[in-house]
Design an enzyme around this catalytic site. Structure first.
Site, mmCIF file in Angstrom:
data_model
loop_
_atom_site.group_PDB
_atom_site.id
_atom_site.type_symbol
_atom_site.label_atom_id
_atom_site.label_comp_id
_atom_site.label_asym_id
_atom_site.label_seq_id
_atom_site.Cartn_x
_atom_site.Cartn_y
_atom_site.Cartn_z
ATOM 1 N N TYR A 24 -1.935 -1.110 10.545
ATOM 2 C CA TYR A 24 -2.050 -1.385 9.109
ATOM 3 C C TYR A 24 -0.824 -0.855 8.379
ATOM 4 C CZ TYR A 24 -3.828 -1.126 4.312
ATOM 5 O OH TYR A 24 -3.978 -1.249 2.951
ATOM 6 N N SER A 39 0.857 -1.192 0.000
ATOM 7 C CA SER A 39 0.000 0.000 0.000
ATOM 8 C C SER A 39 0.884 1.229 0.000
ATOM 9 C CB SER A 39 -0.880 0.004 1.255
ATOM 10 O OG SER A 39 -1.543 1.245 1.424
#
Length: 261
Positions: free
Chosen positions: A166, A151
């Site tokens: 995350y 990401s």
């Protein structure tokens, strides 16, 4: 009446075997469909049978793959997944390690150990377990490509409150990817990653619908002024797997609409 079939971008993928974890929805589903269009045999791995079989039915040829139930945070289930693919198809040419899940989001000062562990296991340990069992199969064949889904939040801090685990997991996915890529650089195996920005997956779209203010903030973080599409990310994954990306090793492909520019 004849139907015009678009030419394949990557004809080398015809009759190859592609594994997509988390392939029943979002980026995973778009990638599974993209592999199928190139003539690959696609194995979708996910936890929900109904969604998995629905996803399989959307592939261009109903005979070009299968669905396998798998929780990628469970090493034994991942081992069984890879064993079943080798038994059924004899090989794994491409693997997109896309599946991920996490615990409740909260600021670091208030976060529980359980929420932290669920997120690290769901987004990082799962990738390790998949690679741990994919690599021996590819090493035996002397070829293969692994793409891990990281990401833009693996390149910077998470921009909204509560996303620290995350972001930490996605940073470590890149560290794992780079290190494993160097370990196997001379083995005929390429390992790399993709770093999407905000993409219009069902969870993101639902999140935006529920909170217009945060939705505006999310769109505002994208210089292109829109979310990315799952097809745009899938196109990136297929390029990474293709012979056109033969010199791409270890480094991630960033698809973010200018987010990190």
């Amino acid at each position: 009446m004849t139907v015009d079939v678009p030419p394949k971008r990557y004809p080398e993928m015809t009759d190859k075997v592609a594994l997509v974890t988390g392939g029943s929805t979002g980026i995973g589903l778009a990638t599974a469909q993209a592999f199928a269009r190139e003539g690959a045999t696609v194995i979708i791995a996910s936890r929900n049978e109904k969604r998995g079989k629905q996803a399989l039915s959307t592939l261009m040829d109903s005979g070009c793959g299968s669905w396998v139930e798998c929780d990628v945070t469970d090493g034994r289930e991942v081992e069984n997944l890879i064993s079943s693919i080798l038994k059924g198809y004899g090989r794994i040419d491409y693997a997109f390690n896309n599946a991920g899940s996490g615990g409740k989001m909260s600021p670091v000062a208030n976060m529980t150990e359980d929420a932290w562990s669920k997120t690290i296991n769901g987004y990082l340990t799962s990738v390790f377990l998949c690679m741990r069992h994919q690599l021996p199969a590819m090493l035996k064949a002397g070829r293969g490509v692994i793409v891990n889904n990281s990401s833009v939040d693996g390149l910077r801090g998470y921009p909204l409150l509560g996303g620290a685990p995350y972001s930490a997991a996605k940073h470590e996915v890149l560290g794992l990817t780079r290190s494993a890529a160097l370990e196997h650089a001379k083995d005929g195996i390429r390992i790399t990653a993709i770093c999407p920005g905000w993409v219009g997956t069902p969870p993101v779209e639902n999140f935006i619908r529920k909170n217009a203010q945060i939705g505006a903030q999310i769109i505002g973080q994208e210089p292109i002024s829109r979310l990315g599409t799952t097809d745009e990310v899938a196109n990136g994954v297929l390029w990474l797997c293709s012979d056109a990306a033969s010199f791409m090793l270890g480094s991630p492909l960033v698809l973010d609409g200018g987010y990190m520019a």
